[in-house]
Design a protein around this motif. Sequence first.
Motif, PDB file in Angstrom:
ATOM      1  N   LEU A  39      -8.599  46.690   5.684  1.00 18.48           N
ATOM      2  CA  LEU A  39      -8.513  46.635   7.148  1.00 18.48           C
ATOM      3  C   LEU A  39      -7.144  46.122   7.582  1.00 18.48           C
ATOM      4  O   LEU A  39      -6.547  46.621   8.540  1.00 18.48           O
ATOM      5  CB  LEU A  39      -9.615  45.732   7.710  1.00 18.48           C
ATOM      6  N   ASN A  43      -4.280  47.698   9.911  1.00 16.79           N
ATOM      7  CA  ASN A  43      -3.725  46.956  11.042  1.00 16.79           C
ATOM      8  C   ASN A  43      -2.206  47.028  11.045  1.00 16.79           C
ATOM      9  O   ASN A  43      -1.579  47.200  12.093  1.00 16.79           O
ATOM     10  CB  ASN A  43      -4.149  45.491  10.979  1.00 16.79           C
ATOM     11  N   VAL A  62      -5.718  47.010  16.952  1.00 10.87           N
ATOM     12  CA  VAL A  62      -5.761  45.938  15.964  1.00 10.87           C
ATOM     13  C   VAL A  62      -6.755  44.864  16.403  1.00 10.87           C
ATOM     14  O   VAL A  62      -7.540  44.341  15.602  1.00 10.87           O
ATOM     15  CB  VAL A  62      -4.354  45.336  15.779  1.00 10.87           C
ATOM     16  N   PHE A  63      -6.721  44.620  17.678  1.00  9.06           N
ATOM     17  CA  PHE A  63      -7.639  43.620  18.229  1.00  9.06           C
ATOM     18  C   PHE A  63      -9.086  44.006  17.954  1.00  9.06           C
ATOM     19  O   PHE A  63      -9.896  43.200  17.489  1.00  9.06           O
ATOM     20  CB  PHE A  63      -7.406  43.544  19.738  1.00  9.06           C
ATOM     21  N   ILE A  64      -9.379  45.264  18.253  1.00  9.22           N
ATOM     22  CA  ILE A  64     -10.753  45.743  18.048  1.00  9.22           C
ATOM     23  C   ILE A  64     -11.096  45.683  16.557  1.00  9.22           C
ATOM     24  O   ILE A  64     -12.209  45.288  16.166  1.00  9.22           O
ATOM     25  CB  ILE A  64     -10.902  47.176  18.588  1.00  9.22           C
ATOM     26  N   VAL A  65     -10.124  46.087  15.709  1.00 13.94           N
ATOM     27  CA  VAL A  65     -10.380  46.063  14.270  1.00 13.94           C
ATOM     28  C   VAL A  65     -10.709  44.646  13.814  1.00 13.94           C
ATOM     29  O   VAL A  65     -11.619  44.421  13.008  1.00 13.94           O
ATOM     30  CB  VAL A  65      -9.154  46.617  13.502  1.00 13.94           C
ATOM     31  N   MET A  66      -9.968  43.677  14.359  1.00 12.37           N
ATOM     32  CA  MET A  66     -10.255  42.280  13.987  1.00 12.37           C
ATOM     33  C   MET A  66     -11.678  41.898  14.388  1.00 12.37           C
ATOM     34  O   MET A  66     -12.390  41.227  13.640  1.00 12.37           O
ATOM     35  CB  MET A  66      -9.274  41.345  14.675  1.00 12.37           C
ATOM     36  N   THR A  67     -12.084  42.342  15.571  1.00 14.85           N
ATOM     37  CA  THR A  67     -13.449  42.052  16.017  1.00 14.85           C
ATOM     38  C   THR A  67     -14.461  42.630  15.040  1.00 14.85           C
ATOM     39  O   THR A  67     -15.406  41.960  14.612  1.00 14.85           O
ATOM     40  CB  THR A  67     -13.681  42.676  17.403  1.00 14.85           C
ATOM     41  N   VAL A  68     -14.213  43.903  14.696  1.00 17.55           N
ATOM     42  CA  VAL A  68     -15.132  44.556  13.770  1.00 17.55           C
ATOM     43  C   VAL A  68     -15.122  43.821  12.430  1.00 17.55           C
ATOM     44  O   VAL A  68     -16.171  43.625  11.809  1.00 17.55           O
ATOM     45  CB  VAL A  68     -14.741  46.040  13.603  1.00 17.55           C
ATOM     46  N   ALA A  69     -13.928  43.402  12.008  1.00 23.34           N
ATOM     47  CA  ALA A  69     -13.839  42.696  10.732  1.00 23.34           C
ATOM     48  C   ALA A  69     -14.652  41.408  10.772  1.00 23.34           C
ATOM     49  O   ALA A  69     -15.357  41.071   9.812  1.00 23.34           O
ATOM     50  CB  ALA A  69     -12.378  42.399  10.405  1.00 23.34           C
TER      51      ALA A  69
ATOM     52  N   TYR B  73      -8.054  35.613  11.288  1.00 24.25           N
ATOM     53  CA  TYR B  73      -8.283  35.994   9.892  1.00 24.25           C
ATOM     54  C   TYR B  73      -8.239  34.788   8.969  1.00 24.25           C
ATOM     55  O   TYR B  73      -9.234  34.414   8.346  1.00 24.25           O
ATOM     56  CB  TYR B  73      -7.243  37.031   9.463  1.00 24.25           C
ATOM     57  N   LEU B 163     -20.864  43.978  20.106  1.00 25.80           N
ATOM     58  CA  LEU B 163     -20.931  44.092  18.654  1.00 25.80           C
ATOM     59  C   LEU B 163     -20.979  42.716  18.000  1.00 25.80           C
ATOM     60  O   LEU B 163     -21.794  42.453  17.110  1.00 25.80           O
ATOM     61  CB  LEU B 163     -19.703  44.867  18.156  1.00 25.80           C
ATOM     62  N   ILE B 164     -20.113  41.823  18.486  1.00 23.65           N
ATOM     63  CA  ILE B 164     -20.082  40.457  17.954  1.00 23.65           C
ATOM     64  C   ILE B 164     -21.444  39.801  18.138  1.00 23.65           C
ATOM     65  O   ILE B 164     -21.999  39.167  17.232  1.00 23.65           O
ATOM     66  CB  ILE B 164     -19.007  39.624  18.680  1.00 23.65           C
TER      67      ILE B 164
END
Lengths: 100, 209, 695
Positions: A39, A43, A62-69, B73, B163-164
Amino acid sequence: MLPITNFILLSAVIFTIGAVGVFFKRNIITILLCIELMLNAANLAFVAFASYFGDTTGQLFVFIVMTVAAAEAAVGLGLVIAIFRNRETLNVDEANILKL
Amino acid sequence: MFDAITNYFSNLTPEHYFFFLFAIVAIASALEVVMQRSPLYSAVALIFTMAALAANFVLLKAQFLAAIQIIVYAGAIIVLFVFVIMLLNVRAEESRLDRFTALRWIAAPSAIVLFAGAFAAIRFSNLDTLAPSPTAAAAGTTERIAEVMFTKYLLPFEAASVLIMMAIVGALVLAARAKEYDAELSGIENQEVPPKPEPEAQPEEVEVS
Amino acid sequence: MNTTTLLGGIIFAPLIGALVLGLFGKRMNERTVGLIASATVGVSFVLAIIAFTTLLGVAPEGAEGIRRLHNPLFPWIEVGSFKAPFDLVLDPLSALYVVFVTGVGFLIHIFATGYMHGEGGYYRFFCYMNLFMFNMLVLILGSNMLVMFVGWEGVGLCSYLLIGFYFQQQGPAFPNQSAKKAFIVNRIGDVAFAIAIMLVFMKAGSIEFAAVNEWARSLTAAEPMTVAAFGLGGASTIALLMFIGATGKSAQIPLFVWLPDAMAGPTPVSALIHAATMVTAGVYMVARTSEVFVKAPSAMFVVATIGALTALGAATIGLAQWDIKKVLAYSTVSQLGYMFLACGVGAFGAGVFHVVTHAFFKALLFLGSGSVILGMHHEQDMRKMGGLRKFMPITHATMAVGWLAICGFPLLSGFFSKDEILYQTFTTNAFANPVFGKIFWGIGALTAILTAVYMTRLMVLTFWTKERWHDDHGHDHGHADHADDGHGHHGLAKGETPHESPWSMTLPLIVLAIAAAVGGYVGVPNGLGHLVGIENSNMVEHFLEPSVAHVGSHGAVAGHGVEAAAPVAHDATLELGLTAFSILLALGGIGVGFWIFRKNPLLKLPKILEDKWRVDELYEATIIHPIRKLSESILWKAVDVRSIDGLVNAVADGIRGLGGTMRYLQSGLTRSYVAVILLGAACLVGYFLVQGYVK
């Protein structure tokens, strides 16, 4: 400034490392970590393109990807705990109850 | 040949040095993630990858994302991993990899093909000619991101929050019901299944594991 | 337009009480709960009085000269031209209602603090009671039909909750069943009311009461008095639909069956909701939209007929009941019939006046019966009472006042209102043929006699004949009828005697007795007024005059544009003659009651009366049973099980079959899945590469 290919190549390298990790590792937690790696590689590509096109949309992705992550990590780790409690192992090869 | 190399190095800006520095850190730590046997070390190595990528974000003038990368992260997700690793008290991964050796012959070539494909795509494209955008710095500010996020992409943003929410509930359910499933499973093994009132309405046994 | 914020205070005080009690009541002791519940209603009452006096001081507005106080709260629904603001409005009609509802409600709340002492769910009871007050006040004060509908449904809900207050009891005739019955029967009427609202908006373009009445006034002529008028979709249809809504809420034929069963709730509930306030909401609605009704003579005729028949039918049933609360319940239905009779003949003012006096004496009678029931340790069967006069002097005295008032004993409140209704019915010219008025008057007069008889019977059985509470006679009446008040134990144990109730219960009784005695003097009919030299003695109707329509009989004000409603000269002789006749009816009824039941209190009356004309059985056989059969054999077994379930099962089976085949693709080995994904990704990249190369 650096040509964009540098970043994209770096992204491809990290992605491949992650993909190989997902494939070869047997510990579920490590597999999840490798997915995070993939991921992140995506990004990096997003941010690079966003920066070179001067378009914020890529950064938003990227923001959305972080959320999904984050969501994926939460659910994934929940699954890990559930599997561990039931089967006393983290080896994906042993979580094979679904097979015929 | 030698001239070309000296030429190349003499043209390097500080940006290049930083990029190579962080790229090497990122690749090295990513390899470490895969090669470590203990998931704990993998997680720590992943933090280094994240940090190196965050530095790359700064080079790409995405300052806000760089900060978020570190906070979310490295600060949150990896910590969550470390928590779970410690909670489960996982032993170091066994070194034996012999059970599905055949797969290696599929995986390794496909990984190579994958990278080769990506490499070829990058090479054949004329991405090199893409000039850096003059508005790059403006595109990465917190203000600009917020503006785009809360106007044009409000719906995806809200969807992400849903989703969260679902992930929280899902994680709770998965982690909390594990015990009930244990009891259920052991109960089924030990005693007879009670007679069902209606034979056609038998509930399907659903298992997560 | 005069605005005020008082009205918001009137409705929100009980709501705050309900919220506080609902959220925190469980941790409070009875004293605090009772104090909060009574105090919030008390605040409403004080505010209502202030609003009432303020209203008297404002200038009349508009061509009709209606005094109005507005309290806009918030815009609620606005879609296109449809506007339903959540506004409150006080005009003479709602002012009168607000004052007596909050006043009687306040007294009943105080009574209930004593009556409900020691009951489980004490706070729950008062939470619902306060919520009821809120909804009732919204119903009364709402400036448009939709806000009224909110209150209308809200009181229905509270009624349901309170009838089923003793929901723990199980059985076919127990509170939760009665509650469901009340709720479902009310739904039938509510649907009609909702349709009426839509139709009104279609026709009048607004659902504000002021605009609706304005629209009705602007209709040039009344619709013809034929059955076909109901199909026109105009005033007649609207009026009929609204009246169907009113029959549900106000327990008229054919939807009256829920009210007697509603006595399963605690007695203060019966007094507040099922006698004094909520059940008169139907009369209120008809009076509110009276301009529509006067343009629909056929609907008026239906209203009057249903009212008269209900009054007579319920009175005959009340004659033969053994349960003290059932007698009062049928009496309520009967008196509600009177009110609708008044509305039907165009005497809306008289109907509303009877609502007010009825609220006083019926609340008094119900509370008195509650006091008796408590004194008898939850015994409701009158056959087991008798001779209570000695043991419960205050209850006896106050109930005697209520008894005389409802019988129409001269110079008590019921006398004036009932006399006014009978007079207006006799002289009505709302219908083309004046014979109808005479017939309705005859039914009303007969009902008046019956009322006096069965109320006398109630008093005789309860207070005057010999003590029967230790008599052991057969329970031939069925157990369920007198176990309704919800206690495992009921009746007096050997050696116990009835006891007088505490002051918190007797005080409201005394206050209500005074109100029931003198409450009628605000509306002394004109004929009697002239006799003692007072001009315009009928204050209530004069006060109400601008806000309700007039038709026919009332000499002082001409009807609005009704052809048949030419002013009639005020015939004082006729009115006095009818008054004298009413007095005769009342005294005669009381005398007959004494004569029959004094000697033979346990006289058995025809079984069909005791069985309530078997209306419940009729509905069971003609409506409920067929619907149940239809639901079971067609909707359930054919449509649901065969078609819908069959379809769902077919889909599920199909997918299961597909999955059974597909699962051979699944090896169950995580790693092989990853390999496939990786391979797929590689293929995708390859595809794009080739694509790019080709270009």
